[in-house]
Design a protein around this motif. Structure first.
Motif, mmCIF file in Angstrom:
data_model
loop_
_atom_site.group_PDB
_atom_site.id
_atom_site.type_symbol
_atom_site.label_atom_id
_atom_site.label_comp_id
_atom_site.label_asym_id
_atom_site.label_seq_id
_atom_site.Cartn_x
_atom_site.Cartn_y
_atom_site.Cartn_z
ATOM 1 N N TRP A 175 -2.222 15.194 -6.426
ATOM 2 C CA TRP A 175 -1.132 14.230 -6.478
ATOM 3 C C TRP A 175 -0.376 14.317 -7.795
ATOM 4 O O TRP A 175 -0.960 14.595 -8.845
ATOM 5 C CB TRP A 175 -1.683 12.810 -6.334
ATOM 6 C CG TRP A 175 -2.229 12.544 -4.974
ATOM 7 C CD1 TRP A 175 -3.447 12.921 -4.492
ATOM 8 C CD2 TRP A 175 -1.566 11.860 -3.911
ATOM 9 N NE1 TRP A 175 -3.580 12.512 -3.181
ATOM 10 C CE2 TRP A 175 -2.437 11.859 -2.801
ATOM 11 C CE3 TRP A 175 -0.319 11.251 -3.783
ATOM 12 C CZ2 TRP A 175 -2.106 11.262 -1.587
ATOM 13 C CZ3 TRP A 175 0.013 10.648 -2.580
ATOM 14 C CH2 TRP A 175 -0.866 10.660 -1.498
ATOM 15 N N GLY A 199 -0.721 16.734 7.732
ATOM 16 C CA GLY A 199 -1.247 15.385 7.669
ATOM 17 C C GLY A 199 -0.209 14.354 7.288
ATOM 18 O O GLY A 199 0.790 14.658 6.631
ATOM 19 N N SER A 235 -1.738 19.682 -0.194
ATOM 20 C CA SER A 235 -2.971 19.811 0.583
ATOM 21 C C SER A 235 -3.496 21.231 0.487
ATOM 22 O O SER A 235 -2.713 22.184 0.458
ATOM 23 C CB SER A 235 -2.691 19.469 2.045
ATOM 24 O OG SER A 235 -3.809 19.766 2.852
ATOM 25 N N THR A 244 -1.538 11.133 6.253
ATOM 26 C CA THR A 244 -2.291 10.101 5.537
ATOM 27 C C THR A 244 -2.652 10.631 4.161
ATOM 28 O O THR A 244 -2.736 11.849 3.941
ATOM 29 C CB THR A 244 -3.581 9.711 6.273
ATOM 30 O OG1 THR A 244 -4.515 10.787 6.194
ATOM 31 C CG2 THR A 244 -3.318 9.374 7.727
ATOM 32 N N ALA A 245 -2.904 9.718 3.249
ATOM 33 C CA ALA A 245 -3.234 10.110 1.886
ATOM 34 C C ALA A 245 -4.499 10.975 1.839
ATOM 35 O O ALA A 245 -4.608 11.875 1.002
ATOM 36 C CB ALA A 245 -3.400 8.867 1.014
ATOM 37 N N ASP A 246 -5.412 10.723 2.754
ATOM 38 C CA ASP A 246 -6.662 11.487 2.757
ATOM 39 C C ASP A 246 -6.469 12.949 3.117
ATOM 40 O O ASP A 246 -7.354 13.771 2.894
ATOM 41 C CB ASP A 246 -7.663 10.851 3.734
ATOM 42 C CG ASP A 246 -8.227 9.547 3.223
ATOM 43 O OD1 ASP A 246 -8.781 8.784 4.022
ATOM 44 O OD2 ASP A 246 -8.095 9.286 2.008
ATOM 45 N N ASP A 247 -5.326 13.285 3.680
ATOM 46 C CA ASP A 247 -5.042 14.678 4.041
ATOM 47 C C ASP A 247 -4.620 15.510 2.846
ATOM 48 O O ASP A 247 -4.461 16.727 2.971
ATOM 49 C CB ASP A 247 -3.925 14.725 5.089
ATOM 50 C CG ASP A 247 -4.357 14.120 6.420
ATOM 51 O OD1 ASP A 247 -3.555 13.362 7.011
ATOM 52 O OD2 ASP A 247 -5.489 14.395 6.863
ATOM 53 N N TYR A 248 -4.434 14.877 1.697
ATOM 54 C CA TYR A 248 -3.894 15.572 0.532
ATOM 55 C C TYR A 248 -4.868 15.524 -0.629
ATOM 56 O O TYR A 248 -5.588 14.541 -0.820
ATOM 57 C CB TYR A 248 -2.530 14.981 0.158
ATOM 58 C CG TYR A 248 -1.544 15.268 1.257
ATOM 59 C CD1 TYR A 248 -1.428 14.414 2.348
ATOM 60 C CD2 TYR A 248 -0.786 16.435 1.246
ATOM 61 C CE1 TYR A 248 -0.572 14.716 3.395
ATOM 62 C CE2 TYR A 248 0.072 16.738 2.279
ATOM 63 C CZ TYR A 248 0.173 15.873 3.356
ATOM 64 O OH TYR A 248 1.004 16.174 4.395
ATOM 65 N N ASP A 249 -4.876 16.620 -1.374
ATOM 66 C CA ASP A 249 -5.904 16.814 -2.392
ATOM 67 C C ASP A 249 -5.413 16.652 -3.822
ATOM 68 O O ASP A 249 -6.203 16.343 -4.709
ATOM 69 C CB ASP A 249 -6.502 18.223 -2.230
ATOM 70 C CG ASP A 249 -7.028 18.450 -0.822
ATOM 71 O OD1 ASP A 249 -6.414 19.233 -0.065
ATOM 72 O OD2 ASP A 249 -8.045 17.812 -0.474
ATOM 73 N N GLU A 306 0.829 -1.189 0.000
ATOM 74 C CA GLU A 306 0.000 0.000 0.000
ATOM 75 C C GLU A 306 0.876 1.257 0.000
ATOM 76 O O GLU A 306 2.029 1.225 0.427
ATOM 77 C CB GLU A 306 -0.910 0.004 1.225
ATOM 78 C CG GLU A 306 -1.956 -1.097 1.202
ATOM 79 C CD GLU A 306 -2.953 -0.955 2.336
ATOM 80 O OE1 GLU A 306 -3.931 -1.715 2.353
ATOM 81 O OE2 GLU A 306 -2.742 -0.082 3.200
#
Length: 127
Positions: free
Chosen positions: A117, A108, A99, A110-115, A44
């Protein structure tokens, strides 16, 4: 629209160094916290490092602490990841992510903290 581009990946022997760069071709990322993540084959995506908009606040995964350094030059609209004492287990595709949160207080991990990529750059460490 943020369009992140990573560069600087390649093949290096264990114990060597590489410096990754992350920039945006269309807009400034000087107000964004930026994170570095990596994904090895069959694994992952994992957090590597992050820094806030000014670079004054940083965070690192335990596996890279003391070896990797994240920094930024907002005048050049570029974020860097200096990777030293590389190990075979550092082999992965490395991604930078931005982010909307500039990271005034926290950043952050975690991947969810970033918008936004980038497409990633391959880092291969040989033994």
């Amino acid at each position: 629209q943020v369009a992140l581009v990573e560069s600087g990946g390649g093949l290096v022997q264990a114990g060597g160094s590489l410096r990754l760069s992350c920039t945006d071709s269309g807009r400034t990322i000087g107000t964004n916290a930026v994170g570095w993540f990596r994904q090895a084959p069959g694994k992952e995506r994992e957090f590597v490092a992050a820094l806030n908009w000014s670079g004054a606040l940083t965070s690192y995964a335990d596996s890279v602490k003391g070896r990797f350094v994240a920094s930024r030059d907002n005048a050049k609209n570029t974020v860097y990841l200096q990777m030293n004492s590389l190990k075979v287990e550092d082999t992965a595709v490395y991604y930078c992510a931005a982010s909307r949160n500039p990271g005034w207080i926290t950043i952050g991990n975690t991947a969810d903290d970033y918008d936004y990529w980038g497409q990633g750059t391959q880092v291969t460490v040989s033994s």
